[in-house]
Design a protein around this motif. Structure first.
Motif, PDB file in Angstrom:
ATOM      1  N   UNK A 183       0.809  -1.224   0.000  1.00 43.48           N
ATOM      2  CA  UNK A 183       0.000   0.000   0.000  1.00 43.48           C
ATOM      3  C   UNK A 183       0.838   1.268   0.000  1.00 43.48           C
ATOM      4  N   UNK A 184       2.093   1.161   0.426  1.00 38.59           N
ATOM      5  CA  UNK A 184       2.965   2.352   0.467  1.00 38.59           C
ATOM      6  C   UNK A 184       3.573   2.681  -0.888  1.00 38.59           C
ATOM      7  N   UNK A 185       3.418   1.778  -1.862  1.00 38.38           N
ATOM      8  CA  UNK A 185       4.033   1.978  -3.169  1.00 38.38           C
ATOM      9  C   UNK A 185       3.093   2.715  -4.112  1.00 38.38           C
ATOM     10  N   UNK A 186       3.670   3.533  -4.982  1.00 31.96           N
ATOM     11  CA  UNK A 186       2.883   4.307  -5.932  1.00 31.96           C
ATOM     12  C   UNK A 186       2.447   3.437  -7.109  1.00 31.96           C
ATOM     13  N   UNK A 187       1.476   3.926  -7.854  1.00 26.13           N
ATOM     14  CA  UNK A 187       1.031   3.247  -9.067  1.00 26.13           C
ATOM     15  C   UNK A 187       2.204   3.107 -10.038  1.00 26.13           C
ATOM     16  N   UNK A 188       2.327   1.933 -10.659  1.00 28.61           N
ATOM     17  CA  UNK A 188       3.408   1.714 -11.608  1.00 28.61           C
ATOM     18  C   UNK A 188       3.765   0.251 -11.724  1.00 28.61           C
ATOM     19  N   UNK A 189       4.821  -0.028 -12.466  1.00 30.35           N
ATOM     20  CA  UNK A 189       5.294  -1.395 -12.677  1.00 30.35           C
ATOM     21  C   UNK A 189       6.547  -1.628 -11.853  1.00 30.35           C
ATOM     22  N   UNK A 190       6.609  -2.787 -11.215  1.00 32.54           N
ATOM     23  CA  UNK A 190       7.716  -3.115 -10.322  1.00 32.54           C
ATOM     24  C   UNK A 190       8.277  -4.489 -10.662  1.00 32.54           C
ATOM     25  N   UNK A 191       9.493  -4.725 -10.222  1.00 32.87           N
ATOM     26  CA  UNK A 191      10.134  -6.037 -10.315  1.00 32.87           C
ATOM     27  C   UNK A 191      10.290  -6.571  -8.903  1.00 32.87           C
ATOM     28  N   UNK A 192       9.933  -7.829  -8.705  1.00 33.03           N
ATOM     29  CA  UNK A 192      10.151  -8.466  -7.412  1.00 33.03           C
ATOM     30  C   UNK A 192      11.089  -9.652  -7.607  1.00 33.03           C
ATOM     31  N   UNK A 193      12.099  -9.716  -6.763  1.00 34.80           N
ATOM     32  CA  UNK A 193      13.088 -10.787  -6.846  1.00 34.80           C
ATOM     33  C   UNK A 193      12.991 -11.645  -5.596  1.00 34.80           C
ATOM     34  N   UNK A 194      12.756 -12.935  -5.780  1.00 35.14           N
ATOM     35  CA  UNK A 194      12.794 -13.904  -4.692  1.00 35.14           C
ATOM     36  C   UNK A 194      14.190 -14.501  -4.667  1.00 35.14           C
ATOM     37  N   UNK A 195      14.885 -14.375  -3.561  1.00 35.53           N
ATOM     38  CA  UNK A 195      16.278 -14.799  -3.458  1.00 35.53           C
ATOM     39  C   UNK A 195      16.377 -15.936  -2.456  1.00 35.53           C
ATOM     40  N   UNK A 196      16.828 -17.097  -2.944  1.00 36.06           N
ATOM     41  CA  UNK A 196      16.981 -18.273  -2.093  1.00 36.06           C
ATOM     42  C   UNK A 196      18.349 -18.876  -2.359  1.00 36.06           C
TER      43      UNK A 196
END
Length: 209
Positions: A183-196
């Motif tokens: 909810x704190x992020x603005x409208x737009x496109x993001x990348x999420x990286x899962x690191x294991x």
């Protein structure tokens, strides 16, 4: 330091304790005084040139030529009187007429920055176009919450990066599915990286409100 071209102005060295073995030969360096009043071979508390070399680099002498054959453009020759007759350092006021065979050639320096260097990595990247995906992100587009279902959880983390490459959110993936508050992020496109461990699974998602 041997055969370098140093473009910066101000001090070439900023010695902080006496040391041995320092060599400075066949270099071309700008030695114009900086706004702070420093230039050339300098160490705190000592004058440029003779004073600094005698205190911080005391094993350098005119005879052993470990400070020799340098072109110190804009330097103060009167500060290097102990290193002149045999060391053959010169102090032109400008770069005009400086022997181009001295120091690193500017063309070589420029070409070094234009080289394409490919570095190998041991990190594995999951192909998220594979037939059997390892991570699912819902909903798309998202609003305030993002549901992640992934095989990469437990000793894993996630990083959310915006379009400028700035990391805006991170946390641990202790279970799957995982609900992340965006909810704190603005409208737009993001990348999420899962690191294991050495594996990184990268996905994109969009926030639309």
């Amino acid at each position: 330091m041997v055969g370098n071209t140093i473009e910066q102005t101000g001090p070439i060295t900023w010695a902080f304790k006496p040391t041995s073995g320092f060599v400075f030969t066949k270099n071309v360096a700008n030695c114009f005084r900086s706004a702070g009043g420093y230039q050339g071979i300098y160490g705190p508390g000592k004058t440029e040139g003779n004073g600094t070399i005698q205190h911080y680099f005391s094993d350098i002498t005119d005879a052993n030529r470990r400070f020799s054959d340098n072109v110190l453009i804009g330097g103060n020759a009167s500060r290097y009187t102990e290193f002149g007759p045999m060391s053959k350092n010169v102090f032109p006021t400008t770069a005009v007429g400086v022997d181009p065979s001295l120091g690193l050639q500017r063309d070589d320096l420029d070409s070094a920055f234009s080289r394409k260097i490919i570095c190998e990595t041991t990190t594995s990247i999951v192909d998220n176009t594979s037939v059997t995906p390892q991570t699912w992100i819902q909903p798309q587009p998202a609003s305030d919450l993002l549901l992640i279902t992934t095989v990469y959880y437990g000793n894993s983390t996630y990083h959310v990066v915006d379009a400028t490459g700035r990391m805006v959110l991170q946390g641990e993936l202790v279970a799957s599915p995982a609900l992340i508050n965006i909810s704190s992020l603005a409208t737009g496109t993001y990348v999420i990286r899962m690191i294991s461990g050495s594996t990184i699974d990268t996905r994109t998602f969009t926030i639309l409100r």
